[in-house]
Scaffold this active site. Structure first.
Site, PDB file in Angstrom:
ATOM      1  N   ASP A  80      -1.244  61.662 -17.269  1.00 56.02           N
ATOM      2  CA  ASP A  80      -2.349  61.916 -18.193  1.00 56.02           C
ATOM      3  C   ASP A  80      -1.735  61.849 -19.590  1.00 56.02           C
ATOM      4  O   ASP A  80      -1.058  62.785 -20.024  1.00 56.02           O
ATOM      5  CB  ASP A  80      -2.951  63.298 -17.921  1.00 56.02           C
ATOM      6  CG  ASP A  80      -4.081  63.642 -18.870  1.00 56.02           C
ATOM      7  OD1 ASP A  80      -4.782  62.726 -19.329  1.00 56.02           O
ATOM      8  OD2 ASP A  80      -4.258  64.840 -19.159  1.00 56.02           O
ATOM      9  N   GLU A 129      -4.050  57.229 -17.004  1.00 53.63           N
ATOM     10  CA  GLU A 129      -5.436  57.210 -17.455  1.00 53.63           C
ATOM     11  C   GLU A 129      -5.595  56.236 -18.605  1.00 53.63           C
ATOM     12  O   GLU A 129      -4.854  56.277 -19.580  1.00 53.63           O
ATOM     13  CB  GLU A 129      -5.900  58.601 -17.883  1.00 53.63           C
ATOM     14  CG  GLU A 129      -7.371  58.622 -18.228  1.00 53.63           C
ATOM     15  CD  GLU A 129      -7.917  60.006 -18.519  1.00 53.63           C
ATOM     16  OE1 GLU A 129      -9.134  60.101 -18.718  1.00 53.63           O
ATOM     17  OE2 GLU A 129      -7.132  60.973 -18.563  1.00 53.63           O
ATOM     18  N   HIS A 159      -3.733  69.264 -17.662  1.00 61.22           N
ATOM     19  CA  HIS A 159      -3.134  67.935 -17.860  1.00 61.22           C
ATOM     20  C   HIS A 159      -2.353  67.519 -16.611  1.00 61.22           C
ATOM     21  O   HIS A 159      -2.404  66.360 -16.193  1.00 61.22           O
ATOM     22  CB  HIS A 159      -2.229  67.914 -19.086  1.00 61.22           C
ATOM     23  CG  HIS A 159      -2.962  68.214 -20.364  1.00 61.22           C
ATOM     24  ND1 HIS A 159      -3.811  67.313 -20.962  1.00 61.22           N
ATOM     25  CD2 HIS A 159      -2.991  69.329 -21.127  1.00 61.22           C
ATOM     26  CE1 HIS A 159      -4.329  67.848 -22.053  1.00 61.22           C
ATOM     27  NE2 HIS A 159      -3.851  69.072 -22.172  1.00 61.22           N
ATOM     28  N   ASP A 166      -4.884  66.592 -13.966  1.00 58.79           N
ATOM     29  CA  ASP A 166      -5.394  65.235 -14.207  1.00 58.79           C
ATOM     30  C   ASP A 166      -4.384  64.184 -13.756  1.00 58.79           C
ATOM     31  O   ASP A 166      -4.751  63.144 -13.193  1.00 58.79           O
ATOM     32  CB  ASP A 166      -5.722  65.031 -15.685  1.00 58.79           C
ATOM     33  CG  ASP A 166      -6.960  65.792 -16.127  1.00 58.79           C
ATOM     34  OD1 ASP A 166      -7.697  66.320 -15.260  1.00 58.79           O
ATOM     35  OD2 ASP A 166      -7.187  65.877 -17.353  1.00 58.79           O
TER      36      ASP A 166
END
Length: 165
Positions: free
Chosen positions: A7, A67, A139, A142
C-alpha cells in the site's frame, strides 16, 4: 506462491507478505513503514527503498501487488505517493520481481465480493482469510489485501488459460 502486497505512501507504506494460493493463504509478515515528515525527501525515499529491498531479499516473493492510485484530489499528496510508488517499483525491478497493480475496487471485489465494500469489511476478510486475530495498522491490512487479491487474480488467470487450451 509468495506475494508481497504494498500500500504505497510516503509517510506510511504498508507491506504484507502471504504465501499460498487463492484457496489457502498463510500470513508471513506485515509492517507499516513510517517516514518522519521532518526528514528531507531524498532521505525518506532512500529509507523506503532500503526497507522494500530488504524484504524482497528476505522473503524472495514471486510477485508484488501494489495499489494503483491514479487519481487523488490533492495534487501534493498525489505527487508524494507517486514518488513512493516509483521507489517501490525501482526496488522491485532491481530484484527482478514482477509488479502487478490493482485498484481499490478490484481489491474490494476480490475479497468481499463487491467493489463498494468499506475498509472494515476488507480488514475483516483479510483477518478471516489469514487467521489473524490481532488488530493492526490499516496500511498493513491494505497491503495484505493486495497480496490476497493477487493470489485470487492469479488463480483466475490459470483457470482461464486452462479453459482456453
Amino acid at each position: 506462491m509468495i506475494v508481497l502486497g504494498i500500500d504505497p505512501g510516503l509517510a506510511n507504506l504498508g507491506l504484507g507478505i502471504v504465501e499460498g494460493d487463492a484457496r489457502r493463504a498463510r500470513h508471513l509478515y506485515h509492517i507499516c513503514i513510517i517516514t518522519e515528515s521532518a526528514w528531507i525527501m531524498p532521505r525518506r525515499l532512500m529509507y523506503l527503498h532500503g526497507e522494500v529491498t530488504r524484504l524482497l531479499q528476505e522473503f524472495q516473493p514471486e510477485a508484488v501487488a501494489i495499489e494503483d492510485q491514479i487519481l487523488r484530489k490533492q495534487a501534493d499528496v498525489a505527487f508524494k505517493v507517486g514518488q513512493a510508488f516509483g521507489v517501490v517499483q525501482l526496488a522491485c525491478a532491481q530484484a527482478g520481481v514482477p509488479v502487478h497493480t490493482y485498484g481499490p475496487m478490484q481489491v474490494k471485489q476480490a475479497l468481499v465480493g463487491t467493489g463498494r465494500a468499506d475498509k472494515a469489511q476488507v480488514e475483516y476478510m483479510v483477518k478471516a482469510s489469514l487467521g489473524i486475530r490481532e488488530v493492526f495498522n490499516n496500511h498493513a491490512a491494505d497491503a495484505l489485501a493486495l497480496a490476497l487479491t493477487h493470489l485470487a487474480s492469479s488463480a483466475m488467470k490459470e483457470r482461464v488459460a486452462a479453459a482456453v487450451r
